[in-house]
Design a protein around this motif. Sequence first.
Motif, PDB file in Angstrom:
ATOM      1  N   ALA A 112       1.026  -1.310  -0.048  1.00  0.00           N
ATOM      2  CA  ALA A 112       0.193  -0.033  -0.111  1.00  0.00           C
ATOM      3  C   ALA A 112       0.833   1.245  -0.053  1.00  0.00           C
ATOM      4  N   THR A 113       1.924   1.096   0.834  1.00  0.00           N
ATOM      5  CA  THR A 113       2.992   2.461   0.572  1.00  0.00           C
ATOM      6  C   THR A 113       3.400   2.684  -0.753  1.00  0.00           C
ATOM      7  N   LEU A 114       3.582   1.726  -1.477  1.00  0.00           N
ATOM      8  CA  LEU A 114       4.304   2.030  -2.876  1.00  0.00           C
ATOM      9  C   LEU A 114       3.187   2.359  -3.843  1.00  0.00           C
ATOM     10  N   THR A 115       1.840   1.910  -3.555  1.00  0.00           N
ATOM     11  CA  THR A 115       0.694   1.980  -4.386  1.00  0.00           C
ATOM     12  C   THR A 115       0.358   3.555  -4.343  1.00  0.00           C
ATOM     13  N   LEU A 116       0.513   4.066  -2.893  1.00  0.00           N
ATOM     14  CA  LEU A 116       0.162   5.380  -2.584  1.00  0.00           C
ATOM     15  C   LEU A 116       1.060   6.466  -3.193  1.00  0.00           C
ATOM     16  N   ILE A 117       2.199   6.006  -3.490  1.00  0.00           N
ATOM     17  CA  ILE A 117       3.267   6.786  -4.250  1.00  0.00           C
ATOM     18  C   ILE A 117       3.016   6.700  -5.642  1.00  0.00           C
ATOM     19  N   MET A 118       2.764   5.547  -6.221  1.00  0.00           N
ATOM     20  CA  MET A 118       2.525   5.441  -7.842  1.00  0.00           C
ATOM     21  C   MET A 118       1.358   5.923  -8.065  1.00  0.00           C
ATOM     22  N   THR A 119       0.279   6.232  -7.562  1.00  0.00           N
ATOM     23  CA  THR A 119      -0.875   6.897  -7.851  1.00  0.00           C
ATOM     24  C   THR A 119      -0.997   8.237  -7.364  1.00  0.00           C
ATOM     25  N   THR A 120      -0.133   8.806  -6.478  1.00  0.00           N
ATOM     26  CA  THR A 120      -0.164  10.258  -6.339  1.00  0.00           C
ATOM     27  C   THR A 120       1.075  10.831  -7.179  1.00  0.00           C
ATOM     28  N   PHE A 121       1.931  10.175  -7.611  1.00  0.00           N
ATOM     29  CA  PHE A 121       3.127  10.870  -8.342  1.00  0.00           C
ATOM     30  C   PHE A 121       2.894  10.378  -9.653  1.00  0.00           C
ATOM     31  N   THR A 122       2.338  11.102 -10.622  1.00  0.00           N
ATOM     32  CA  THR A 122       1.990  10.479 -12.100  1.00  0.00           C
ATOM     33  C   THR A 122       3.051  11.126 -13.075  1.00  0.00           C
ATOM     34  N   GLU A 123       3.727  12.279 -12.819  1.00  0.00           N
ATOM     35  CA  GLU A 123       4.793  12.543 -13.714  1.00  0.00           C
ATOM     36  C   GLU A 123       5.947  11.795 -13.495  1.00  0.00           C
ATOM     37  N   PRO A 124       6.473  11.592 -14.573  1.00  0.00           N
ATOM     38  CA  PRO A 124       7.679  10.453 -14.717  1.00  0.00           C
ATOM     39  C   PRO A 124       8.780  10.851 -13.656  1.00  0.00           C
ATOM     40  N   ARG A 125       9.220  12.180 -13.983  1.00  0.00           N
ATOM     41  CA  ARG A 125      10.448  12.618 -12.852  1.00  0.00           C
ATOM     42  C   ARG A 125      10.150  12.768 -11.515  1.00  0.00           C
ATOM     43  N   ALA A 126       8.624  13.118 -11.155  1.00  0.00           N
ATOM     44  CA  ALA A 126       8.435  13.323  -9.833  1.00  0.00           C
ATOM     45  C   ALA A 126       8.537  11.656  -9.384  1.00  0.00           C
ATOM     46  N   ARG A 127       7.792  10.646 -10.058  1.00  0.00           N
ATOM     47  CA  ARG A 127       7.660   9.534  -9.443  1.00  0.00           C
ATOM     48  C   ARG A 127       9.121   8.836  -9.299  1.00  0.00           C
ATOM     49  N   THR A 128      10.043   9.135 -10.221  1.00  0.00           N
ATOM     50  CA  THR A 128      11.311   8.656  -9.838  1.00  0.00           C
ATOM     51  C   THR A 128      12.020   9.160  -8.701  1.00  0.00           C
ATOM     52  N   ARG A 129      11.759  10.314  -8.384  1.00  0.00           N
ATOM     53  CA  ARG A 129      12.301  10.909  -7.381  1.00  0.00           C
ATOM     54  C   ARG A 129      11.644  10.496  -6.084  1.00  0.00           C
ATOM     55  N   ALA A 130      10.379  10.382  -6.060  1.00  0.00           N
ATOM     56  CA  ALA A 130       9.602   9.623  -4.953  1.00  0.00           C
ATOM     57  C   ALA A 130      10.043   8.097  -4.535  1.00  0.00           C
ATOM     58  N   MET A 131      10.089   7.628  -5.739  1.00  0.00           N
ATOM     59  CA  MET A 131      10.688   5.880  -5.714  1.00  0.00           C
ATOM     60  C   MET A 131      12.116   5.876  -5.100  1.00  0.00           C
ATOM     61  N   GLY A 132      12.810   6.872  -5.658  1.00  0.00           N
ATOM     62  CA  GLY A 132      14.138   7.135  -5.049  1.00  0.00           C
ATOM     63  C   GLY A 132      14.118   7.205  -3.576  1.00  0.00           C
ATOM     64  N   ALA A 133      13.283   8.062  -2.934  1.00  0.00           N
ATOM     65  CA  ALA A 133      13.069   8.176  -1.541  1.00  0.00           C
ATOM     66  C   ALA A 133      12.452   6.839  -1.064  1.00  0.00           C
ATOM     67  N   TRP A 134      11.617   6.180  -1.462  1.00  0.00           N
ATOM     68  CA  TRP A 134      11.277   4.961  -1.048  1.00  0.00           C
ATOM     69  C   TRP A 134      12.067   3.894  -1.073  1.00  0.00           C
ATOM     70  N   SER A 135      12.920   3.746  -1.942  1.00  0.00           N
ATOM     71  CA  SER A 135      13.916   2.915  -2.261  1.00  0.00           C
ATOM     72  C   SER A 135      15.129   3.315  -1.027  1.00  0.00           C
ATOM     73  N   SER A 136      15.424   4.345  -0.807  1.00  0.00           N
ATOM     74  CA  SER A 136      16.378   4.833   0.254  1.00  0.00           C
ATOM     75  C   SER A 136      15.829   4.337   1.500  1.00  0.00           C
ATOM     76  N   VAL A 137      14.637   4.465   1.662  1.00  0.00           N
ATOM     77  CA  VAL A 137      13.992   3.811   3.149  1.00  0.00           C
ATOM     78  C   VAL A 137      14.104   2.484   3.236  1.00  0.00           C
ATOM     79  N   ASN A 138      14.061   1.796   1.930  1.00  0.00           N
ATOM     80  CA  ASN A 138      14.229   0.375   1.951  1.00  0.00           C
ATOM     81  C   ASN A 138      15.443  -0.103   2.283  1.00  0.00           C
ATOM     82  N   ALA A 139      16.439   0.489   1.713  1.00  0.00           N
ATOM     83  CA  ALA A 139      17.851   0.217   2.105  1.00  0.00           C
ATOM     84  C   ALA A 139      18.301   0.608   3.413  1.00  0.00           C
ATOM     85  N   VAL A 140      18.131   1.982   3.725  1.00  0.00           N
ATOM     86  CA  VAL A 140      18.636   2.453   4.907  1.00  0.00           C
ATOM     87  C   VAL A 140      17.747   1.836   6.153  1.00  0.00           C
TER      88      VAL A 140
END
Length: 499
Positions: free
Chosen positions: A132-160
């Motif tokens: 649900a966390t990633l679904t919230l991000i993917m449905t909120t950030f629809t512009e490709p660059r903004a979505r990539t940045r948001a997924m970068g933050a989400w991936s950082s959280v996963n790794a960190v």
Amino acid sequence: MPSAPSALSTGPAPSTRRGAWTAMILVIACAAQFMVVLDVSIVNVALPSMKASLGLSPAGQQWIVNAYTLGFAGLLLLGGRAADLVGARRTFLIGLGIFTAASLTCGLAADGATLIAARAVQGIGGAILAPATLTLIMTTFTEPRARTRAMGAWSSVNAVGGAAGAVIGGLLTEYTGWRWVFFVNVPIGIAILAAAFLYAPAAHGSRGGLSRLDLPGALSVTVGLTALVYGIISTASSSWGSPEVWAALTLGILLLAAFVVIESKVTAPLVPLTVLRRRTLAIANLVMIGLGSAMFAMWFLMSLYMQQVLGFSALKTGLCFLPGCLAVVLGTRTSTHLVRRTGPRPLLVTGMAISTLGFLWLSRIAVGGTFTTDVAAPFVLCALGLGLSMLPVTAAATTGIDRREAGLASGLVNTSRQVGGALGLAVLAAIASHAAGDHIGPGVRALTAGYGHAFLFAALFTACAGIGSLFLPGRPAPAAPGPAGSGPAGPGPAPGGTE
């Protein structure tokens, strides 16, 4: 309840209001995901304290980690499907509520059985929450660059989150006791629940809702994975040819085969088998299994090596993980900036090569070594490779996926990491146990030999993941109108329905 700002509303500039709203959604999603990932590793440093307090066996220590991982992995596909069918907000709130309540039960556990059972429920809550966390991000950030940045933050959280768990676990164990590695989730979970009630947008799921969830599929894959891991862990005390081991392994294989049959028959499967015809999605999930197999075990084995062989306290062990945390952040931020220009393949191949080198180096650990001279550099290499790899493999797995299947795609890639982690931990811990048992010499030397063998096989896992990465897309084609040019996280199906 605040909702997504409308361009027709009055007051402050719509772009300003939308920016604040999307930032809050990102904070909520990342904070929840951080808790879920943190609890995979936060217990590692506290395991010796739990063992002493509750009288756990070595296998019991593994089950504290694996009960959570298996509950998480086995039901993650169901959680991803639930996010699609009943809506991300409702799924998020249910999962977070279960996770928070189970965390409280873990902290109050009076014996090992209660703790292990509560950890399994905590994993189930995480399985509902994480997609649900990633679904919230993917449905909120629809512009490709903004979505990539948001997924970068989400991936950082996963790794960190995985790396920081050892640091936070060490601090909490040293100063407040091991129970606080679970209690800490309670106030944080309540705060996120309140924020989600206020800011997460209400969304309607597909017609049929929960009645369309594939419970037989979820049950077969969860019990199948548990039986498989139980069989592998049992080899620490029984031979591979013992009836107990063979019965567990056979049951696991049969149930996983039944899962495939069920998915081909039911109307709304957890994993529509046709989705695996997407070449990029299928390969990315295989790569994630190899990556997760090595990385989950790394935190577990490193924590035990530093405490049981080097004699470090829980606090010192946690602090020794700090360089790894920083390396993960560096790798993740680097991949966030480069993935749109290079595509997933170069970053994944590089990341897995770096991690393989690190594990090969760690396989040479010695009884009389020190953290500074023998552990720090190879550990940082392993963590840096993880950081470089997390976003590219996630981006590859979700490229070209329609937003209606965002929960399924995120559930698949998360399940692959967790399945890899559970199986990898079981296999590498069994290798360490057998190698230690075969070693002639004092107990500490035997333990060191066992951990060295396990790290050598971890290098094999990351090397295989790197080879698999060669089959992922390379440098992306120039941007073009439509879904094909929307970038690594772009919405919409790929041309032709396959990748």
